[in-house]
Design a protein around this motif. Structure first.
Motif, PDB file in Angstrom:
ATOM      1  N   UNK A  86       0.827  -1.204   0.000  1.00 54.91           N
ATOM      2  CA  UNK A  86       0.000   0.000   0.000  1.00 54.91           C
ATOM      3  C   UNK A  86       0.866   1.261   0.000  1.00 54.91           C
ATOM      4  N   UNK A  87       1.931   1.257   0.809  1.00 57.60           N
ATOM      5  CA  UNK A  87       2.842   2.405   0.837  1.00 57.60           C
ATOM      6  C   UNK A  87       3.495   2.594  -0.521  1.00 57.60           C
ATOM      7  N   UNK A  88       3.913   1.474  -1.121  1.00 57.99           N
ATOM      8  CA  UNK A  88       4.542   1.549  -2.438  1.00 57.99           C
ATOM      9  C   UNK A  88       3.570   2.076  -3.491  1.00 57.99           C
ATOM     10  N   UNK A  89       2.317   1.580  -3.460  1.00 57.34           N
ATOM     11  CA  UNK A  89       1.316   2.034  -4.424  1.00 57.34           C
ATOM     12  C   UNK A  89       1.055   3.524  -4.257  1.00 57.34           C
ATOM     13  N   UNK A  90       0.968   3.982  -3.002  1.00 59.87           N
ATOM     14  CA  UNK A  90       0.730   5.401  -2.740  1.00 59.87           C
ATOM     15  C   UNK A  90       1.885   6.249  -3.261  1.00 59.87           C
ATOM     16  N   UNK A  91       3.117   5.782  -3.049  1.00 66.04           N
ATOM     17  CA  UNK A  91       4.277   6.512  -3.570  1.00 66.04           C
ATOM     18  C   UNK A  91       4.264   6.510  -5.096  1.00 66.04           C
ATOM     19  N   UNK A  92       3.904   5.385  -5.689  1.00 64.10           N
ATOM     20  CA  UNK A  92       3.835   5.304  -7.148  1.00 64.10           C
ATOM     21  C   UNK A  92       2.803   6.278  -7.696  1.00 64.10           C
ATOM     22  N   UNK A  93       1.662   6.379  -6.994  1.00 67.20           N
ATOM     23  CA  UNK A  93       0.625   7.315  -7.431  1.00 67.20           C
ATOM     24  C   UNK A  93       1.159   8.746  -7.437  1.00 67.20           C
ATOM     25  N   UNK A  94       1.943   9.088  -6.410  1.00 68.29           N
ATOM     26  CA  UNK A  94       2.534  10.420  -6.373  1.00 68.29           C
ATOM     27  C   UNK A  94       3.500  10.661  -7.516  1.00 68.29           C
ATOM     28  N   UNK A  95       4.334   9.656  -7.791  1.00 67.44           N
ATOM     29  CA  UNK A  95       5.301   9.783  -8.891  1.00 67.44           C
ATOM     30  C   UNK A  95       4.585   9.924 -10.229  1.00 67.44           C
ATOM     31  N   UNK A  96       3.547   9.094 -10.443  1.00 61.93           N
ATOM     32  CA  UNK A  96       2.796   9.164 -11.695  1.00 61.93           C
ATOM     33  C   UNK A  96       2.137  10.529 -11.857  1.00 61.93           C
ATOM     34  N   UNK A  97       1.545  11.030 -10.776  1.00 62.56           N
ATOM     35  CA  UNK A  97       0.891  12.330 -10.844  1.00 62.56           C
ATOM     36  C   UNK A  97       1.854  13.452 -11.172  1.00 62.56           C
ATOM     37  N   UNK A  98       3.010  13.454 -10.512  1.00 59.19           N
ATOM     38  CA  UNK A  98       4.010  14.492 -10.775  1.00 59.19           C
ATOM     39  C   UNK A  98       4.523  14.397 -12.208  1.00 59.19           C
ATOM     40  N   UNK A  99       4.820  13.169 -12.650  1.00 56.83           N
ATOM     41  CA  UNK A  99       5.316  12.986 -14.019  1.00 56.83           C
ATOM     42  C   UNK A  99       4.285  13.459 -15.045  1.00 56.83           C
ATOM     43  N   UNK A 100       3.008  13.175 -14.777  1.00 63.37           N
ATOM     44  CA  UNK A 100       1.964  13.600 -15.704  1.00 63.37           C
ATOM     45  C   UNK A 100       1.894  15.125 -15.795  1.00 63.37           C
ATOM     46  N   UNK A 101       2.000  15.784 -14.642  1.00 66.74           N
ATOM     47  CA  UNK A 101       1.975  17.250 -14.650  1.00 66.74           C
ATOM     48  C   UNK A 101       3.171  17.825 -15.395  1.00 66.74           C
ATOM     49  N   UNK A 102       4.343  17.207 -15.192  1.00 68.73           N
ATOM     50  CA  UNK A 102       5.542  17.685 -15.891  1.00 68.73           C
ATOM     51  C   UNK A 102       5.403  17.516 -17.398  1.00 68.73           C
ATOM     52  N   UNK A 103       4.797  16.405 -17.828  1.00 70.50           N
ATOM     53  CA  UNK A 103       4.607  16.189 -19.260  1.00 70.50           C
ATOM     54  C   UNK A 103       3.629  17.207 -19.838  1.00 70.50           C
TER      55      UNK A 103
END
Length: 296
Positions: A86-103
């Protein structure tokens, strides 16, 4: 080997196998397309493989029988693994969100190549992932295993990035667009975050010995109330560890009856609870009921 453990093990092995196949497939797709969305999906699948290996190890460890140091068994390993996922999934969600905004805010998107081959590879990845998720959900529904459920959520979340990668490749090929997957990535991040919080809360509650769901407690109380020979009950305590339910209950019986009769009543109640909640670890204590003519 118990059926539940066999099903959980099959889900763990399927997860590791599919994750390894996806990593190899996406390495090839990245080399062909140079697509950032495929690279992100490859990184996610690589981490999936690591988490699937960890989940499989937790399933195997949790199935070990009780020993002198772990008299209640090892099923809490499932909750610990689920909390880590769950912690890993939550961190992944944050990374995906940030990457999407940067793109979305980047001035120049990365040019894509060989979109057709990339679409074919990602389509195969979706088919493999969907097959795995369907099997994991079937197993989790039958066994209640939190590790399998968390792994299923993670792979379900992978479907949207894969679909986003296909749409990005198609949009790049047809219209010269390369940012279409960013919006889908943001939606995926939100879905993953909500699901991870739910999985993590359930695992945390189990590790902290929180009582079972109120509906479960009510059903156990009704079984005790309706059991012939049980004059009352008290000190009902429940907890969960992994997919296993633990029940501790004091029942009040006629103190004038024989020990054999009292044991038969307790055994009947235990069988009734097991019929309702298979695999439950049950401890029933016998107390003499207070007679009406007993003072105080």
């Amino acid at each position: 080997m118990p059926d539940a453990h066999r099903l959980n093990l099959s889900a763990g092995l399927a997860s590791v196998t599919v994750a390894a196949l996806l990593v190899g497939l996406k390495i090839w797709a990245l080399g062909e397309t140079q697509a950032l969305s495929v690279a992100a999906s490859l990184a996610d699948s690589t981490l999936d493989l690591m988490m699937s290996l960890g989940g499989l190890a937790a399933i195997l460890y949790a199935a070990r029988p009780p020993d002198e140091d772990h008299t209640f068994g090892h099923s809490s390993a499932e909750d610990l693994a689920a909390l880590g996922q769950a912690v890993f999934i939550l961190a992944s969600a944050g990374v995906i969100g940030v990457a999407a905004l940067l793109r979305l805010t980047a001035a120049d998107p990365i040019p894509l190549t060989a979109e057709g081959r990339g679409i074919a590879a990602m389509s195969l990845a979706i088919a493999l992932t969907l097959g795995l998720v369907l099997w994991q959900r079937r197993v989790a529904a039958r066994t209640g295993n939190r590790v399998v459920r968390a792994d299923s959520l993670h792979y379900l979340g992978d479907l949207l990035p894969n679909i986003g990668a296909i749409l990005a490749l198609w949009a790049s090929d047809q219209f010269g667009l390369a940012r279409l997957d960013s919006a889908i990535a943001l939606a995926t991040a939100a879905m993953l975050a909500v699901g991870a919080l739910g999985i993590g809360r359930g695992a945390w509650d189990a590790l902290m010995d929180r009582a079972a769901d109120p509906q479960v407690i009510v059903r156990i109380e009704r079984l005790a109330e309706n059991q012939p020979g049980v004059l009352g009950f008290h000190d009902l305590k429940t907890r969960r560890a992994g997919a296993r339910l633990f029940v501790n209950l004091h029942i009040e019986l006629d103190g004038r009856q024989s020990l054999n009769d009292a044991h038969a009543i307790g055994a009947a109640l235990k069988h009734a609870i097991l019929a309702e909640f298979p695999g439950t670890d049950i401890i029933i204590h016998f107390d003499p009921a207070r007679r009406p003519d007993t003072p105080g």
